[in-house]
Write a protein that holds these residues in place. Sequence first.
Motif, mmCIF file in Angstrom:
data_model
loop_
_atom_site.group_PDB
_atom_site.id
_atom_site.type_symbol
_atom_site.label_atom_id
_atom_site.label_comp_id
_atom_site.label_asym_id
_atom_site.label_seq_id
_atom_site.Cartn_x
_atom_site.Cartn_y
_atom_site.Cartn_z
ATOM 1 N N SER A 52 -9.793 -10.000 1.204
ATOM 2 C CA SER A 52 -8.621 -9.195 1.539
ATOM 3 C C SER A 52 -7.359 -10.045 1.413
ATOM 4 C CB SER A 52 -8.731 -8.641 2.959
ATOM 5 O OG SER A 52 -8.632 -9.678 3.914
ATOM 6 N N GLY A 53 -6.276 -9.414 0.952
ATOM 7 C CA GLY A 53 -5.004 -10.117 0.869
ATOM 8 C C GLY A 53 -4.842 -10.984 -0.353
ATOM 9 N N PHE A 54 -5.546 -10.683 -1.446
ATOM 10 C CA PHE A 54 -5.360 -11.443 -2.679
ATOM 11 C C PHE A 54 -3.936 -11.214 -3.193
ATOM 12 C CE2 PHE A 54 -5.732 -12.283 -7.238
ATOM 13 C CZ PHE A 54 -6.401 -13.498 -7.217
ATOM 14 N N PRO A 55 -3.309 -12.223 -3.815
ATOM 15 C CA PRO A 55 -1.931 -12.065 -4.301
ATOM 16 C C PRO A 55 -1.767 -10.797 -5.152
ATOM 17 C CG PRO A 55 -2.602 -14.343 -4.523
ATOM 18 C CD PRO A 55 -3.817 -13.595 -4.060
ATOM 19 N N GLY A 56 -0.768 -10.018 -4.816
ATOM 20 C CA GLY A 56 -0.501 -8.783 -5.553
ATOM 21 C C GLY A 56 -1.186 -7.562 -4.974
ATOM 22 N N GLU A 57 -2.084 -7.767 -3.989
ATOM 23 C CA GLU A 57 -2.728 -6.612 -3.384
ATOM 24 C C GLU A 57 -1.702 -5.828 -2.573
ATOM 25 O OE1 GLU A 57 -6.799 -5.353 -0.986
ATOM 26 O OE2 GLU A 57 -6.079 -7.420 -0.827
ATOM 27 N N THR A 58 -1.684 -4.526 -2.774
ATOM 28 C CA THR A 58 -0.781 -3.638 -2.049
ATOM 29 C C THR A 58 -1.584 -2.796 -1.069
ATOM 30 O OG1 THR A 58 -1.031 -1.897 -3.706
ATOM 31 C CG2 THR A 58 0.744 -3.506 -4.061
ATOM 32 N N LYS A 59 -0.870 -2.087 -0.222
ATOM 33 C CA LYS A 59 -1.534 -1.187 0.719
ATOM 34 C C LYS A 59 -2.346 -0.144 -0.044
ATOM 35 C CE LYS A 59 -0.742 1.797 4.730
ATOM 36 N NZ LYS A 59 -1.860 1.212 5.469
ATOM 37 N N GLU A 60 -1.812 0.325 -1.167
ATOM 38 C CA GLU A 60 -2.519 1.332 -1.970
ATOM 39 C C GLU A 60 -3.825 0.761 -2.525
ATOM 40 O OE1 GLU A 60 -1.724 4.260 -5.833
ATOM 41 O OE2 GLU A 60 -0.342 2.618 -5.385
ATOM 42 N N LEU A 61 -3.779 -0.486 -3.030
ATOM 43 C CA LEU A 61 -4.990 -1.110 -3.561
ATOM 44 C C LEU A 61 -5.995 -1.386 -2.446
ATOM 45 C CD1 LEU A 61 -3.311 -3.562 -6.092
ATOM 46 C CD2 LEU A 61 -4.746 -1.592 -6.669
ATOM 47 N N HIS A 62 -5.488 -1.777 -1.290
ATOM 48 C CA HIS A 62 -6.360 -1.981 -0.132
ATOM 49 C C HIS A 62 -7.060 -0.676 0.245
ATOM 50 C CE1 HIS A 62 -7.775 -2.817 3.898
ATOM 51 N NE2 HIS A 62 -6.934 -1.933 4.403
ATOM 52 N N GLU A 63 -6.315 0.419 0.247
ATOM 53 C CA GLU A 63 -6.910 1.712 0.585
ATOM 54 C C GLU A 63 -7.926 2.147 -0.467
ATOM 55 O OE1 GLU A 63 -3.511 4.192 1.209
ATOM 56 O OE2 GLU A 63 -3.238 3.523 3.294
ATOM 57 N N GLY A 64 -7.696 1.761 -1.722
ATOM 58 C CA GLY A 64 -8.687 2.024 -2.758
ATOM 59 C C GLY A 64 -9.990 1.300 -2.479
ATOM 60 N N LEU A 65 -9.886 0.053 -1.982
ATOM 61 C CA LEU A 65 -11.079 -0.709 -1.611
ATOM 62 C C LEU A 65 -11.785 -0.064 -0.422
ATOM 63 C CD1 LEU A 65 -12.949 -3.148 -1.818
ATOM 64 C CD2 LEU A 65 -11.247 -4.491 -0.562
ATOM 65 N N LEU A 66 -11.011 0.380 0.555
ATOM 66 C CA LEU A 66 -11.594 1.075 1.703
ATOM 67 C C LEU A 66 -12.367 2.318 1.251
ATOM 68 C CD1 LEU A 66 -8.823 1.014 4.469
ATOM 69 C CD2 LEU A 66 -11.140 0.110 4.695
ATOM 70 N N ASP A 67 -11.779 3.078 0.339
ATOM 71 C CA ASP A 67 -12.448 4.282 -0.176
ATOM 72 C C ASP A 67 -13.750 3.913 -0.889
ATOM 73 O OD1 ASP A 67 -10.425 5.879 0.797
ATOM 74 O OD2 ASP A 67 -9.351 6.021 -1.115
ATOM 75 N N PHE A 68 -13.734 2.796 -1.611
ATOM 76 C CA PHE A 68 -14.919 2.344 -2.345
ATOM 77 C C PHE A 68 -16.029 1.971 -1.371
ATOM 78 C CE2 PHE A 68 -17.500 -0.704 -4.720
ATOM 79 C CZ PHE A 68 -17.609 -0.087 -5.958
ATOM 80 N N VAL A 69 -15.681 1.227 -0.323
ATOM 81 C CA VAL A 69 -16.666 0.849 0.697
ATOM 82 C C VAL A 69 -17.220 2.089 1.382
ATOM 83 C CG1 VAL A 69 -16.970 -0.351 2.910
ATOM 84 C CG2 VAL A 69 -15.671 -1.444 1.065
#
Length: 437
Positions: free
Chosen positions: A299-316
């Motif tokens: 989590s928190g890789f450079p360039g990660e946005t809230k939208e990309l984080h939420e995409g990961l949450l949806d994937f999990v």
Amino acid sequence: MKVLLISLGCDKNLVDSEVMLGLLHKAGHEITNDENEAEAVVINTCSFIKDAKEESINTIIEMGQLKKTGNLKKLIVAGCLSQRYKDEILTELPEIDTIIGSTNYDKIVEAIGTSQKSIVDSINYMPTGISERVVTTGSYMAYLKIAEGCSKMCTYCIIPYIRGRYRSIPMEELIASAKKLAEEGIKELVLVAQETTLYGTDLYGKKMLPELLKELCKIDGFEWIRLLYCYPEEITDELIDVMASEEKICHYIDIPIQHSENDILKKMGRKTDKESISSLINKLRDKIPDIAIRTSLISGFPGETKELHEGLLDFVDEFEFDRLGVFTYSAEEGTPAASFDNQVDEKVAENWRDEIMSLQQEISYSKNQEMLGKVIKVIIEGYLTDDDVYVGRSYKDAPSVDGLVFVNSDRELMSGTFIDVLITDVNEYDLTGDVVE
């Protein structure tokens, strides 16, 4: 000399430590767990992320005090920290007598007897004598390291710079080591490397993990053979078929995907994408319906946005991994990602990690509830006196990283034995049950 060895970091490092113990014992040194009587201390360090570096340095400083308070005459630092920061630690930590590099663990006997400050070869050095080993994980489980180094060059990872390119250990050496472990009573063999699925490509010109697994399955004594650290893009149909057909291979696989969103995967230098990962997970579950899939995320890789984080949450949420761990991104000097723009605030990364783990906790609890009333096979690992209960693991649980099964029994259960357990209670990560007589 009386030697104390402290192993930090991952299970690959632990195997290196066990080899050092074996070589020291063979050379006539006495192994001790008492720091106050130790005449030599060997610290096998980790420097994968910031926290690991800090733990390694603090351990060196703490052990160095034994020169004043104990019998310590020689402090040796091995492993990744000594490879990565050899000049700095010799200058800044004068209590160190000798350092040996990350793949120089076969030089440990030489290090004990030398006045030389540094024994650090090329990062692509290939150690010898790996069959000389003292297993420290109990009488029933052992790791088998099948390769050194990594050639993937993910942008966040320091490993290729301190462990070198990928080098497979010849199959005949691995088979010989495995046979020796089986003769010593090992029941569960756990295959590890920085990346297990590329095994053999450098030596034999093709992926040989399926062939290695089939040979290991022929060895009498092993009941479980477990696979860790399988990169998704390298998992072949042949490997899946071998896992499905060989009874000894646990229906468990560790696939460190690190993220699901293509923008982040590309910046990470990963050789796969969201669609391929999704397809692989579906294929594994189709061909091996009871497979337990573990993954790790950043989590928190450079360039990660809230939208990309939420995409990961949806994937999990969609794929409901059986086991999952999350690391917050650590900017490691010398890696490309450390100089990337749009570094994520540490607190934001921690919050995102906590959100993923909160979701995973719900998923894990739901999956565990499905186990109520079922009978499962468990390997016993010990007894908790205060709780009057035995503790073990199912095939879905790798040592040290996954859940446990707490077992009620009126009769004594020996560690390393396999028993059937009726599951009567669950929580988010662990199961509780009764022995089925």
